[in-house]
Design a protein around this motif. Structure first.
Motif, PDB file in Angstrom:
ATOM      1  N   MET A   1       0.838  -1.153  -0.069  1.00  0.00           N
ATOM      2  CA  MET A   1       0.159   0.093  -0.050  1.00  0.00           C
ATOM      3  C   MET A   1       0.952   1.439  -0.036  1.00  0.00           C
ATOM      4  SD  MET A   1      -3.035  -0.940   0.004  1.00  0.00           S
ATOM      5  CE  MET A   1      -4.190   0.002   0.831  1.00  0.00           C
ATOM      6  N   PRO A   2       0.630   2.224  -0.651  1.00  0.00           N
ATOM      7  CA  PRO A   2       1.475   3.576  -0.806  1.00  0.00           C
ATOM      8  C   PRO A   2       1.321   4.404   0.471  1.00  0.00           C
ATOM      9  CG  PRO A   2      -0.516   3.854  -2.360  1.00  0.00           C
ATOM     10  CD  PRO A   2      -0.863   2.370  -1.647  1.00  0.00           C
ATOM     11  N   VAL A   3      -0.017   4.326   1.178  1.00  0.00           N
ATOM     12  CA  VAL A   3       0.046   5.221   2.319  1.00  0.00           C
ATOM     13  C   VAL A   3       0.577   4.486   3.662  1.00  0.00           C
ATOM     14  CG1 VAL A   3      -1.728   6.157   3.939  1.00  0.00           C
ATOM     15  CG2 VAL A   3      -2.305   6.059   1.638  1.00  0.00           C
ATOM     16  N   THR A   4       1.524   5.355   4.474  1.00  0.00           N
ATOM     17  CA  THR A   4       2.222   4.809   5.394  1.00  0.00           C
ATOM     18  C   THR A   4       1.635   5.206   6.532  1.00  0.00           C
ATOM     19  OG1 THR A   4       3.951   6.550   5.031  1.00  0.00           O
ATOM     20  CG2 THR A   4       4.291   4.358   3.973  1.00  0.00           C
ATOM     21  N   GLY A   5       0.717   6.340   6.673  1.00  0.00           N
ATOM     22  CA  GLY A   5       0.297   6.922   7.927  1.00  0.00           C
ATOM     23  C   GLY A   5      -0.504   8.167   7.760  1.00  0.00           C
ATOM     24  N   ILE A   6      -1.020   8.800   8.730  1.00  0.00           N
ATOM     25  CA  ILE A   6      -1.598  10.117   8.719  1.00  0.00           C
ATOM     26  C   ILE A   6      -0.383  11.050   8.618  1.00  0.00           C
ATOM     27  CG2 ILE A   6      -3.104  11.887   9.851  1.00  0.00           C
ATOM     28  CD1 ILE A   6      -4.584   9.120  11.060  1.00  0.00           C
ATOM     29  N   GLY A   7      -0.466  11.996   7.525  1.00  0.00           N
ATOM     30  CA  GLY A   7       0.493  12.960   7.478  1.00  0.00           C
ATOM     31  C   GLY A   7       0.165  14.276   8.085  1.00  0.00           C
ATOM     32  N   GLY A   8      -1.110  14.423   8.597  1.00  0.00           N
ATOM     33  CA  GLY A   8      -1.448  15.717   9.250  1.00  0.00           C
ATOM     34  C   GLY A   8      -2.837  15.883   9.459  1.00  0.00           C
ATOM     35  N   LEU A   9      -3.079  16.665  10.384  1.00  0.00           N
ATOM     36  CA  LEU A   9      -4.499  17.033  10.762  1.00  0.00           C
ATOM     37  C   LEU A   9      -4.703  18.574  10.717  1.00  0.00           C
ATOM     38  CD1 LEU A   9      -7.403  16.093  12.062  1.00  0.00           C
ATOM     39  CD2 LEU A   9      -6.570  16.557  14.176  1.00  0.00           C
ATOM     40  N   PHE A  10      -5.584  19.143   9.954  1.00  0.00           N
ATOM     41  CA  PHE A  10      -5.759  20.408   9.557  1.00  0.00           C
ATOM     42  C   PHE A  10      -7.273  20.667  10.021  1.00  0.00           C
ATOM     43  CE2 PHE A  10      -3.028  18.372   6.626  1.00  0.00           C
ATOM     44  CZ  PHE A  10      -1.483  19.341   6.950  1.00  0.00           C
ATOM     45  N   PHE A  11      -7.597  21.791  10.906  1.00  0.00           N
ATOM     46  CA  PHE A  11      -8.807  22.245  11.105  1.00  0.00           C
ATOM     47  C   PHE A  11      -8.989  23.644  11.469  1.00  0.00           C
ATOM     48  CE2 PHE A  11      -6.336  21.000  15.008  1.00  0.00           C
ATOM     49  CZ  PHE A  11      -6.890  21.790  16.056  1.00  0.00           C
ATOM     50  N   ARG A  12     -10.190  24.168  11.122  1.00  0.00           N
ATOM     51  CA  ARG A  12     -10.423  25.628  11.250  1.00  0.00           C
ATOM     52  C   ARG A  12     -10.156  26.152  12.746  1.00  0.00           C
ATOM     53  NH1 ARG A  12     -11.590  27.005   6.254  1.00  0.00           N
ATOM     54  NH2 ARG A  12     -12.799  25.249   4.965  1.00  0.00           N
ATOM     55  N   SER A  13      -9.915  27.354  13.126  1.00  0.00           N
ATOM     56  CA  SER A  13      -9.977  27.824  14.398  1.00  0.00           C
ATOM     57  C   SER A  13     -10.096  29.433  14.386  1.00  0.00           C
ATOM     58  CB  SER A  13      -8.427  27.554  14.955  1.00  0.00           C
ATOM     59  OG  SER A  13      -8.543  28.301  16.350  1.00  0.00           O
ATOM     60  N   LYS A  14     -10.836  29.856  15.438  1.00  0.00           N
ATOM     61  CA  LYS A  14     -11.072  31.346  15.538  1.00  0.00           C
ATOM     62  C   LYS A  14      -9.717  32.134  15.861  1.00  0.00           C
ATOM     63  CE  LYS A  14     -15.776  30.640  17.201  1.00  0.00           C
ATOM     64  NZ  LYS A  14     -16.235  29.710  18.074  1.00  0.00           N
ATOM     65  N   ASP A  15      -8.804  31.153  16.501  1.00  0.00           N
ATOM     66  CA  ASP A  15      -7.582  31.825  16.852  1.00  0.00           C
ATOM     67  C   ASP A  15      -6.670  30.702  16.931  1.00  0.00           C
ATOM     68  OD1 ASP A  15      -5.110  33.198  18.033  1.00  0.00           O
ATOM     69  OD2 ASP A  15      -6.499  34.183  19.635  1.00  0.00           O
ATOM     70  N   PRO A  16      -5.804  30.748  15.907  1.00  0.00           N
ATOM     71  CA  PRO A  16      -5.015  29.356  15.499  1.00  0.00           C
ATOM     72  C   PRO A  16      -3.828  29.529  16.488  1.00  0.00           C
ATOM     73  CG  PRO A  16      -5.872  30.189  13.512  1.00  0.00           C
ATOM     74  CD  PRO A  16      -6.141  31.217  14.609  1.00  0.00           C
ATOM     75  N   LYS A  17      -3.275  30.604  16.662  1.00  0.00           N
ATOM     76  CA  LYS A  17      -2.212  30.669  17.298  1.00  0.00           C
ATOM     77  C   LYS A  17      -2.551  30.282  18.984  1.00  0.00           C
ATOM     78  CE  LYS A  17       1.682  33.695  19.178  1.00  0.00           C
ATOM     79  NZ  LYS A  17       2.139  34.914  19.188  1.00  0.00           N
ATOM     80  N   ALA A  18      -3.514  30.864  19.528  1.00  0.00           N
ATOM     81  CA  ALA A  18      -4.078  30.394  20.842  1.00  0.00           C
ATOM     82  C   ALA A  18      -4.219  29.316  21.169  1.00  0.00           C
ATOM     83  CB  ALA A  18      -4.962  31.364  21.408  1.00  0.00           C
ATOM     84  N   LEU A  19      -4.765  28.648  20.127  1.00  0.00           N
ATOM     85  CA  LEU A  19      -5.604  27.478  20.321  1.00  0.00           C
ATOM     86  C   LEU A  19      -4.159  26.249  20.056  1.00  0.00           C
ATOM     87  CD1 LEU A  19      -8.046  25.571  20.571  1.00  0.00           C
ATOM     88  CD2 LEU A  19      -7.966  25.267  18.207  1.00  0.00           C
TER      89      LEU A  19
END
Length: 123
Positions: A1-19
């Motif tokens: 299989m070509p996929v070896t794992g999860i490469g990232g998790l991206f989600f929206r935030s009102k204040d990305p730096k603080a979160l």
């Protein structure tokens, strides 16, 4: 299989730096500002679609973050000491071979499941 794992998790935030700082401070998740990579330990990852009407996590959330942890009791004590509400339910821990679970919410209300995997079956 070509996929070896999860490469990232991206989600929206009102204040990305603080979160991002909240996750790093309370859970050790992520990396300091300006560093993009969080090197994590190898281990099991569950990839599982849920039914659209599941009540396992809030209906307004399309996804729920599940973090694999060690030392769940110590982590929960630390979170409680920081004033973070911790939810546990006996039915979540009904199968010790799977592990133990707790739930918290980040400052923006996103449910986070904490999972301490159980010992693999002998044999």
């Amino acid at each position: 299989m070509p996929v070896t794992g999860i490469g990232g998790l991206f989600f929206r935030s009102k204040d990305p730096k603080a979160l991002g700082e909240w996750y790093l401070t309370h859970l050790g998740v992520g990396a300091p500002e300006g560093v993009w990579i969080w090197n994590q330990q190898a281990g099991p990852t569950v990839f599982q679609p849920f039914k659209a009407d599941s009540d396992y996590y809030p209906a307004e959330q399309q996804t729920m973050l599940n973090l694999r942890v060690e030392g769940l009791d110590d982590l929960l004590a630390s979170l409680r000491a920081a004033g973070i509400e911790v939810i546990t339910k006996p039915e979540w821990d009904a199968h010790p071979e799977i592990g133990r679970f707790a739930r918290i919410h980040d400052p923006e209300g996103n449910a986070i499941e904490l999972w301490e995997p159980g010992a693999p079956p002998a044999g």
